[in-house]
Design an enzyme around this catalytic site. Structure first.
Site, PDB file in Angstrom:
ATOM      1  N   GLU A  56       1.052  -0.999   0.159  1.00  0.00           N
ATOM      2  CA  GLU A  56      -0.363  -0.159  -0.305  1.00  0.00           C
ATOM      3  C   GLU A  56       0.566   1.534   0.188  1.00  0.00           C
ATOM      4  OE1 GLU A  56      -2.524  -3.171   0.603  1.00  0.00           O
ATOM      5  OE2 GLU A  56      -0.564  -2.532   1.854  1.00  0.00           O
ATOM      6  N   HIS A 126     -11.426  -6.217   7.789  1.00  0.00           N
ATOM      7  CA  HIS A 126     -12.006  -5.670   7.000  1.00  0.00           C
ATOM      8  C   HIS A 126     -13.246  -5.078   6.858  1.00  0.00           C
ATOM      9  CE1 HIS A 126      -9.160  -9.055   5.943  1.00  0.00           C
ATOM     10  NE2 HIS A 126      -9.203  -8.715   4.460  1.00  0.00           N
TER      11      HIS A 126
END
Length: 334
Positions: A56, A126
């Site tokens: 990321e 998540h």
């Protein structure tokens, strides 16, 4: 279209009209885990739609460099929960790039898409809502759509905005919300809230998925006594709630919210993220400063709890219609 199809359509529109636009991220060339980029690599070529390594920080850094060289960079962070490794690049580089160079350099054509909010079984890795972490990062914008029409119009506006934008897509809505979405190119204004239902007794403010829980709570408030909401006092069943979708989290629409609260005298804020240091806390502080003499009740927050998002108990973590209803009753009864 449903929401993920609207996102895909927006990306196609953006790339069709801008030869410098590039889409990249983990698995985007295959369509992405939520299928938001399905077919784009075949439509525009693998030089413009391509997979990145699982980094990321690398995705954000590459996007900043690409944008600084005059390209339109559209990055995908596979889940908003994993945006934190890229936090340094976003907050220390993307947000400050133009300012620290005195306007000589610019990374404003960077848009970072990331699926956000609870999905019902995602747990602490998540189902997070990290929008509040970026509130202090002057120089970027944060946008969260509630529906397919909003997603396409706001995403196209984000891609073309002269500032870096983090575009958070409520993942549980990808396949649950369906609307007639124009196939033509269009944009919706960034930085402006939208009033969905006008009212005079209390302002109910939210964004993303909780908007729909707020709508349910409003129906329960105004329903007959024999329904689930039988604990609502009869005197409150005719209360008129003003429902507002904030849409842009940073910068948020101060004028619209203050105008609404000045009229209604009450404010209930609903968001999935935890309470401490959240967007609701920032909004409530500004509202009480500007509307102090107009408030008939304290500003009420309905949020996630100050714990990691739990797995088995995720349903009890996220604000539902009953918690919103209780907040409305408490605020109207104050």
């Amino acid at each position: 279209m449903n929401l993920y199809q609207a996102v895909r359509d927006a990306l196609s529109n953006a790339m069709m009209r801008d030869d410098t636009a590039v889409v990249f991220g983990e698995d985007v060339a295959f369509g992405g885990v939520f299928r938001c980029t399905m077919g784009l690599a075949e439509e525009f070529g693998r030089e413009r739609v391509f997979n990145t390594p699982l980094s990321e920080q690398g995705i954000a850094g590459f996007g900043i460099g690409l944008a600084s060289m005059g390209h339109t960079a559209i990055a995908e962070i596979q889940f908003a929960d994993y945006i934190f490794p890229a936090f340094d690049q976003i907050v220390n580089e993307a947000a400050k790039f133009r300012y620290r160079s005195g306007g000589q350099f610019n990374a404003g054509s960077l848009t970072i898409r990331c699926p956000s909010m609870a999905v019902g079984h995602g747990g602490h890795y998540h189902s997070q809502s990290p929008e509040g972490f970026f509130l202090a990062a002057a120089g970027i914008k944060v946008v969260i759509p509630r529906s397919p029409i909003q997603a396409k119009g706001l995403l196209l506006a984000s891609i073309r905005d002269p500032n870096p934008v983090i575009f958070m897509e409520p993942k549980i809505l990808y396949r649950s919300a369906v609307e007639q979405v124009p196939v033509d190119d269009y944009q919706l204004p960034i930085g402006r809230a939208e009033t969905l239902v006008s009212g005079s007794d209390v302002t109910l403010l939210s964004w993303g998925t909780p908007i729909y829980h707020c709508e349910t709570a409003m129906h329960m408030l105004n329903s007959p006594p024999e329904t689930l909401a039988r604990h609502v006092p009869e005197s409150l069943r005719s209360a008129k709630v003003e429902l507002v979708d904030l849409r842009t989290i940073l910068p948020w629409d101060v004028d619209a919210i203050v105008e609404s609260v000045t009229r209604t005298g009450r404010l209930v804020i609903v968001h999935e993220a935890g309470r401490t240091g959240g967007v609701g806390a920032e909004i409530s502080a500004e509202v009480q400063k500007r509307c102090f003499l107009k408030l008939d009740a304290p500003v009420k927050l309905v949020t996630g709890w100050d714990t990691p998002v739990p797995l088995a108990f995720e349903k009890f973590y996220t604000p539902d219609a009953l918690r919103v209803l209780d907040a409305l009753v408490e605020t109207l009864s104050y």
